[in-house]
Motif scaffolding. Structure first.
Motif, PDB file in Angstrom:
ATOM      1  N   LYS A 179       0.664  -1.156  -0.002  1.00 26.51           N
ATOM      2  CA  LYS A 179       0.004  -0.053  -0.104  1.00 26.51           C
ATOM      3  C   LYS A 179       0.874   1.455   0.185  1.00 26.51           C
ATOM      4  O   LYS A 179       0.352   2.484  -0.803  1.00 26.51           O
ATOM      5  N   ASP A 239      -0.342   5.721  -5.081  1.00 29.04           N
ATOM      6  CA  ASP A 239       0.138   5.524  -3.962  1.00 29.04           C
ATOM      7  C   ASP A 239       0.651   6.700  -3.418  1.00 29.04           C
ATOM      8  O   ASP A 239       0.942   6.847  -2.135  1.00 29.04           O
ATOM      9  N   GLU A 259      -0.053   8.197   0.275  1.00 25.00           N
ATOM     10  CA  GLU A 259       1.156   8.327   1.143  1.00 25.00           C
ATOM     11  C   GLU A 259       1.145   9.704   1.758  1.00 25.00           C
ATOM     12  O   GLU A 259       1.437   9.645   2.998  1.00 25.00           O
TER      13      GLU A 259
END
Length: 289
Positions: free
Chosen positions: A230, A247, A251
């Motif tokens: 992830k 991603d 993040e």
């Protein structure tokens, strides 16, 4: 006349005793030959020497070995494969298609999902002749291979050994059943029945072991792990730009939320700030006076 009959009777009696002695010696020789024919394999159950019909002969080890058919090579193949993917659902669909095309089946499936990754662990059984094709299909078309481990174990010697011992035990079992029919006393019957029971238990164990080995030889086992990270960096990811961009956004949001939660967790210290400011101003006013 009586004097002549007495010596003649003595001669006849001596001759009969000699005949009996010769007959006894012949029986002893036959028994010795029977004993030489009994060659019990080291794996067979030890005989408890019940009184049985001496006419029953046990097969020699050579005879048993000759009856054992030649056994082909028995190779067990196993593998472990870990693949990093960009989309777990898409990867699952690909795996299902590859498994079906190679006449394999999924024996076990486990799914894990946490803050950092999604992971699916699959135990796949595949016909041994399709094992290499299955591994190559996963390696080339599903994702990025992180680790790969393939092993081959030759179990031909173990399989042959178990097969020979099993043949021995089955022959001994039939002999014991024949002995049971001719047993005369209760003690002999009980001893033979105990030997039969022990042999039947050992035969079941040996047959189970052979079935297990055949299953592992005919169907190879591959442990496949599909891994979706992830939070990734560009250095550890080989998937497309769009997935990496998404991603990165995720993040950044996760980092902001973590910072915000960290600040909120310091609320007791924020309550001390007005007190510290009040004390500092008071101290400064005193210093000016």
């Amino acid at each position: 006349m009586k004097k002549l009959l007495l010596p003649l009777f003595c001669l006849i009696l001596i001759h009969c005793k000699k005949s009996e002695a010769h007959s006894l010696n012949a029986n002893l020789v036959n028994v010795a030959e029977e004993d030489k024919l009994i060659a019990i394999d080291s794996s067979a159950v030890a005989l408890k020497s019940p009184v049985v019909d001496a006419s029953i002969r046990f097969p020699s080890e050579k005879t048993i070995s000759e009856k054992t058919t030649a056994i082909s090579k028995k190779i067990i193949k196993n593998g472990n494969l870990r693949i990093q993917v960009g989309d777990i659902k898409k990867a699952q669909d690909q795996v299902s298609s590859i498994v079906k095309s190679n006449k394999a089946y999924i024996q076990k499936e486990e799914f894990q999902n946490n803050d950092n990754e999604e992971n699916i662990d699959l135990t796949i059984r595949v016909p041994h002749q399709n094992f290499d094709a299955l591994v190559n299909s996963f390696s080339d078309g599903v994702g990025s291979v992180l680790s790969k481990n393939i092993s081959s174990d030759d179990v031909t010697e173990e399989y042959t050994d178990v097969s020979i011992k099993l043949t021995n035990k089955k022959i001994y079992l039939e002999k014991y059943r024949d002995m049971l029919k001719s047993a005369k006393t209760t003690k002999d019957i009980l001893e033979i029945q105990e030997n039969i029971r022990e042999l039947e238990d050992e035969i079941d164990v040996s047959e189970g072991r052979l079935r297990f080995i055949d299953d592992r030889v005919n169907y190879s086992t591959l442990n496949l792990s599909l891994y979706k990270e992830k939070v990734r960096t560009s250095a550890t990811s080989k998937v497309g730009f769009g997935s990496r961009f998404g991603d990165s956004v995720t993040e950044g949001w996760n980092s902001f939320v973590a910072f915000l939660l960290g600040v909120i967790s310091l609320w007791p210290f924020f309550l001390l700030i007005p007190v510290l400011v009040f004390l500092w101003r008071k101290w400064r006013n005193r210093k000016k006076k």
